[in-house]
Enzyme design. Structure first.
Site, PDB file in Angstrom:
ATOM      1  N   GLU A  92       0.850  -1.187   0.000  1.00 48.08           N
ATOM      2  CA  GLU A  92       0.000   0.000   0.000  1.00 48.08           C
ATOM      3  C   GLU A  92       0.890   1.242   0.000  1.00 48.08           C
ATOM      4  O   GLU A  92       1.930   1.274   0.665  1.00 48.08           O
ATOM      5  CB  GLU A  92      -0.903   0.005   1.239  1.00 48.08           C
ATOM      6  CG  GLU A  92      -1.711   1.263   1.462  1.00 48.08           C
ATOM      7  CD  GLU A  92      -2.631   1.599   0.303  1.00 48.08           C
ATOM      8  OE1 GLU A  92      -2.621   2.771  -0.127  1.00 48.08           O
ATOM      9  OE2 GLU A  92      -3.344   0.694  -0.191  1.00 48.08           O
ATOM     10  N   CYS A 111     -13.845  -1.465  -9.371  1.00 51.68           N
ATOM     11  CA  CYS A 111     -15.073  -0.665  -9.376  1.00 51.68           C
ATOM     12  C   CYS A 111     -15.278   0.023 -10.721  1.00 51.68           C
ATOM     13  O   CYS A 111     -16.164   0.873 -10.843  1.00 51.68           O
ATOM     14  CB  CYS A 111     -15.042   0.363  -8.254  1.00 51.68           C
ATOM     15  SG  CYS A 111     -13.693   1.550  -8.379  1.00 51.68           S
TER      16      CYS A 111
END
Length: 449
Positions: A310, A406
């Protein structure tokens, strides 16, 4: 060709198929028209809102022949020229899911050459919720409101103008309890209301040029407050979410699924797709606060290893805190393309165990290189992973890849890159995690071809 004027000219259109982005496609004098507030098969009068050399944009303002899927929009702020947050309030929920399925299918075929029948699944509301709103409403646990001269509203479509609202029907009841829309916010440019559907934690994140000049009104319920952009490394207020019996801390406005049922559903779906085994080595790319890292580590067990990657420093601190009890987890900070390109697991795992215990924010450290990860899960931002990251993943991945997305367009593009590297689509699931909008969450599972 007619010279059309946005805001004044009306066109009578036969509406065709749905397009990605909450539009349907029509044609006028040979030009493509992207029409909002219409449905396939309808005949409408549409007001032109934008013109380019290649296409027009328009809003359907009169329905001459309606689709049987058309319903009355439940929100009084929805419609042409009004709030831009919802795209499909004028369609029944089954029709919305069929439209999203058609978009995913079209993007897969056009961008990746994949023919696949897609069904968009409902995301159920948690059964233990105190308040269960009507279907398709009350699901958004994070709502970003715009503020102009102290007044709160939601942005209109493709505009900086705001639509003043006193209630957002897709906002979670816990967000509405705060009363954000019914207050004035002098000095702020934006107010984000966040609620945890699983713990009830509430947070308000304020944005503005000068956080010292933001006047905070008295809200209707107690909240934690983040005022302006925090200092690097600052301890921020947070909300906690529960998934598979584990609490996840999300500080400030950090990323988390907005539908109350989405995080648990996706966690279960990823585990089912990847079929982790004891002793596996797994990568969780764009891992955020560690959702998939945590559920995979529980399945892989102490003889295996899960490496989360991350770039956001606050998310890394949260992930290390959230998973501090798991000795088989390593959280590495840095851009995915950089960390994966030179990923070394040996001492990184040892270092990260110490970091997990103290919630540190130290970077990736080297060790013995592991040439193969059995499993990879990635959940990139809307822009997708891209060719370089896909190439790096395929160099490391061994058995299966789970790609959470998404955006159907960037997912399909990246699936084409995976195909070039010898990986094929084993399965694809789509979830209606954003009812009333055009957005859809997908999970693609890939195996070596």
């Amino acid at each position: 060709m007619t010279d059309l004027q946005p805001g004044s000219d009306l066109l009578e259109l036969e509406v065709g198929n749905v397009a990605n982005g909450g539009f349907c496609v029509a044609r006028h004098e040979g030009r493509v028209v992207f029409v909002r507030h219409a449905l396939p098969g309808e005949r409408v009068r549409a007001r032109v809102t934008d013109t380019t050399k290649n296409f027009l944009r328009a809003d359907a303002v009169e329905i001459i022949e309606a689709s049987p899927d058309r319903v009355q929009a439940p929100c009084p702020f929805a419609g042409p020229g009004r709030c831009g947050g919802c795209d499909w309030q004028h369609a029944s929920l089954p029709a919305q899911r069929a439209l999203k399925a058609a978009v995913v299918q079209e993007q897969l075929q056009r961008l990746a050459g994949i023919t696949r029948t897609v069904t968009v699944e409902e995301v159920p509301y948690p059964v233990d919720s105190e308040i269960v709103p009507p279907p398709g409403l009350g699901w958004r646990t994070r709502v970003q409101f715009a503020v102009v001269d102290g007044d709160v509203g939601l942005r209109r479509h493709r505009s900086h103008d705001i639509e003043p609202v006193d209630e957002c029907l897709i906002a979670h009841p816990g967000v509405e309890l705060m009363g954000i829309e019914r207050k004035r916010w002098p000095g702020a440019s934006g107010v984000e209301g966040i609620v945890s559907a699983s713990t009830g934690d509430r947070l308000v994140v304020l944005r503005g040029r000068d956080r010292r000049k933001i006047r905070v009104p008295r809200l209707d319920v107690p909240v934690r407050l983040v005022r302006g952009k925090p200092e690097p490394g600052a301890n921020l207020p947070y909300v906690r979410e529960s998934v598979s019996g584990r609490l996840y801390q999300i500080s400030g406005g950090g990323f988390w699924q907005v539908h109350p049922g989405a995080a648990q559903l996706l966690a279960d779906a990823v585990v089912e797709a990847l079929e982790p085994k004891p002793g596996d080595i797994a990568l969780d790319l764009y891992c955020g606060v560690g959702l998939f890292t945590g559920v995979l580590a529980d399945r892989i067990g102490p003889s295996g290893l899960v490496v989360g990657v991350e770039s956001d420093g606050q998310a890394v601190r949260d992930a290390r805190f959230n998973l501090r009890d798991l000795p088989n987890v390593s959280i590495e900070r840095g851009p995915v393309e950089d960390v994966v390109a030179d990923l070394e697991f040996g001492r990184a795992a040892t270092a990260s165990r110490a970091q997990n215990k103290r919630g540190g924010d130290h970077g990736h450290q080297g060790g013995a290189r592991v040439r193969r990860a059995d499993l990879v899960v990635l959940d990139p931002p809307r822009t997708g992973a891209g060719r370089d990251v896909v190439q790096q993943i395929t160099r490391l991945a061994g058995r299966k890849i789970a790609y959470v997305s998404c955006d159907p367009a960037t997912l399909a593009r990246d699936l084409s890159y995976f195909g070039e590297r010898g990986w094929t689509l084993e399965s694809l699931r789509a979830f209606d995690a954003f009812p009333m909008t055009h957005h859809v969450e997908c999970l693609a599972t890939l195996i070596r071809g």
